[in-house]
Write an enzyme that holds these catalytic residues in place. Structure first.
Site, PDB file in Angstrom:
ATOM      1  N   GLU A  44      42.402  37.546  29.684  1.00 19.32           N
ATOM      2  CA  GLU A  44      41.879  37.692  31.012  1.00 19.32           C
ATOM      3  C   GLU A  44      40.401  37.526  31.259  1.00 19.32           C
ATOM      4  OE1 GLU A  44      41.553  40.617  35.016  1.00 19.32           O
ATOM      5  OE2 GLU A  44      41.242  41.279  32.945  1.00 19.32           O
ATOM      6  N   ASP A  62      44.064  42.173  28.537  1.00 21.37           N
ATOM      7  CA  ASP A  62      43.121  42.521  29.757  1.00 21.37           C
ATOM      8  C   ASP A  62      41.699  42.623  29.289  1.00 21.37           C
ATOM      9  OD1 ASP A  62      43.136  43.689  32.476  1.00 21.37           O
ATOM     10  OD2 ASP A  62      42.095  45.420  31.330  1.00 21.37           O
ATOM     11  N   PHE A  63      40.605  42.207  30.444  1.00 21.43           N
ATOM     12  CA  PHE A  63      39.295  42.255  30.445  1.00 21.43           C
ATOM     13  C   PHE A  63      38.704  41.908  28.967  1.00 21.43           C
ATOM     14  CE2 PHE A  63      35.129  44.982  30.492  1.00 21.43           C
ATOM     15  CZ  PHE A  63      34.581  44.324  31.369  1.00 21.43           C
ATOM     16  N   LYS A  71      51.602  13.867  45.842  1.00 23.52           N
ATOM     17  CA  LYS A  71      50.797  13.809  47.183  1.00 23.52           C
ATOM     18  C   LYS A  71      50.329  14.900  47.906  1.00 23.52           C
ATOM     19  CE  LYS A  71      50.099  12.859  51.629  1.00 23.52           C
ATOM     20  NZ  LYS A  71      50.537  13.707  52.954  1.00 23.52           N
ATOM     21  N   GLN A  88      45.877  44.274  46.509  1.00 22.82           N
ATOM     22  CA  GLN A  88      44.399  44.424  46.362  1.00 22.82           C
ATOM     23  C   GLN A  88      43.719  43.145  47.069  1.00 22.82           C
ATOM     24  OE1 GLN A  88      42.904  46.330  42.940  1.00 22.82           O
ATOM     25  NE2 GLN A  88      44.185  44.786  41.480  1.00 22.82           N
ATOM     26  N   ASP A 124      45.357  41.233  41.273  1.00 27.76           N
ATOM     27  CA  ASP A 124      44.132  41.282  41.435  1.00 27.76           C
ATOM     28  C   ASP A 124      43.538  40.664  42.658  1.00 27.76           C
ATOM     29  OD1 ASP A 124      43.534  43.664  39.343  1.00 27.76           O
ATOM     30  OD2 ASP A 124      42.886  41.792  37.795  1.00 27.76           O
TER      31      ASP A 124
END
Length: 437
Positions: free
Chosen positions: A236, A209-210, A402, A323, A318
């Protein structure tokens, strides 16, 4: 000596500086080659006895063709979603009990699914205030061997919540104290915890995370000393797309270069979520398919430059769902999955889209097509048309796609060697017929 003495006064156990390691000596395979990831939760999953649901869905997940499932943060958290961690070793959470987590992982592994943990280590919420009223004192956490894991202000970066550690190696996270990853003792503690999650709980990879919050070189260390390079991990790194006076710019090289720089900085030990492709694709499906081909004939997102480290996705907890911070156009979600499940890169499917949007059968069909034709993260991509209302590409010399509202592509298209596998509003997918022997 000052820091060590202060820790002794606080009753902290000073750990050996010997770096723990639980990684295998060799990794037999490169999981980035053929991973198909399912995000195994959404933002409000904690309200629904989630680990029990995961256990019940294990066989269906496997039968759908997914190879990996990404679970929510496993540890105690101030927030019910898990992204403000407190006691790292406390695994009874709003998603369920520790035993229910173990049961869910065991059920998934029995079905041949590898399980990825959401790892939140940029920051950690403290349990007590220091003498100045700053929340930077960590107490009451007990590791799997019964040892207290008490940290003080030394574990927090300089100037953040009264921290006395090193300067922050990344961006600040304002809601909680940022951890000092420059400190080898703290890194050793995190590695020990990751080894616990791997060896005692059953996780096989990490979703970091982060990752903007700390230097990428630490991500490499955490991977190499726990699951080993080659096992699936993803960071992330949520970066911004490039905009100009008309809106989203055609040239997104600056955005995808940021992702490449982060992957480079962790020595390609981890993949990264391809936010660039998401931003481009959700505009392209509005009859702007010219966006999907760059001047060199490649895909315009990270998958055009580093496909075997690009995790493509339509939405996550997120951007979509409850959210809804940056959602894909809801009426075009099926089109988006046709693109990422037939193209190079490492596709990730959002739980809600599979189980709540009545897309399961379409997704299963596309995943089966991908696996049957050996489409992988590094498959060749030949884009033969990228007009406003039509996109055509051949992938791996065995799949033809396509997209777009244009119906008539000329006499003879796609050719006798192609067999239609699936189609829907504004899309069709063919696979090449096997030649008669």
């Amino acid at each position: 000596m000052e820091r060590s003495e202060s820790r002794e006064r606080m009753g902290s156990r000073i750990r050996s500086q010997e770096t723990p390691c639980c990684a295998p000596e060799t990794v037999d395979s490169n999981e980035y080659f053929d991973t198909i990831l399912l995000q195994g939760f959404h933002w409000t999953s904690h309200r629904h006895e989630w680990y029990k649901i995961l256990k019940e869905k294990a066989e269906e997940i496997a039968e759908s063709g997914y190879t990996h499932v990404w679970l929510p943060p496993p540890s105690h958290s101030v927030s019910p979603e898990g992204y403000l961690p407190g006691h790292l070793y406390e695994l009874n959470t709003k998603y369920g009990s520790k035993q229910e987590l173990l049961d869910a992982i065991a059920a998934l592994k029995k079905c041949g699914i590898k399980v990825v943990a959401d790892i939140v280590i940029n920051h950690r919420c403290a349990q007590m205030q220091d003498e100045n009223g700053e929340w930077n004192t960590y107490t009451d956490d007990i590791d799997h061997e019964g040892n207290k894991v008490n940290w003080g202000k030394w574990a927090v970066v300089e100037g953040d919540f009264g921290g006395t550690g090193n300067k922050d190696s990344g961006e600040d996270f304002h809601a909680a104290p940022d951890l000092d990853h420059e400190n080898p003792e703290l890194r050793n503690a995190l590695i020990s915890w990751l080894c616990f999650l791997k060896g005692h709980v059953g996780f096989s990879g990490w979703r970091f995370d982060f990752v903007k919050g700390y230097a990428a070189r630490f991500v490499e260390e955490y991977i190499l000393k726990t699951v080993g390079k080659g096992n699936f991990c993803v960071g992330e790194y949520w970066n911004d797309s490039v905009y100009d006076e008309s809106g989203l710019a055609y040239n997104q090289d600056a955005a995808r270069q940021q992702l490449c720089d982060w992957i480079d900085a962790c020595n390609a030990s981890s993949s990264a979520f391809d936010y660039t492709t998401k931003g481009i694709l959700q505009e392209a499906v509005r009859d702007q398919y010219w966006r999907l081909k760059d001047p060199n004939g490649k895909a315009t997102g990270l998958i055009g430059w580093w496909p075997d480290r690009a995790v493509t996705f339509i939405d996550n907890h997120d951007t979509g769902g409850e959210q809804n911070q940056w959602p894909f156009p809801s009426e075009k979600v099926a089109l988006g999955y046709v693109y990422i499940l037939t193209h190079p890169g490492i596709p990730s499917v959002f739980w809600s889209h599979h189980f709540d949007w009545e897309l399961a059968q379409d997704l299963k069909k596309l995943i089966a097509l991908r696996r049957r034709n050996g489409i992988n993260s590094n498959s060749t991509l030949q884009i033969t048309m990228a007009d406003p209302d039509c996109y055509v590409a051949e992938i791996g010399e065995s799949v033809l796609v396509k997209l777009g509202s244009r119906f008539d592509l000329g006499k003879g298209f796609p050719g006798a060697q192609w067999r239609l596998v699936t189609s829907g509003k504004d899309y069709a997918v063919w696979e090449k017929e096997e030649e008669a022997s």
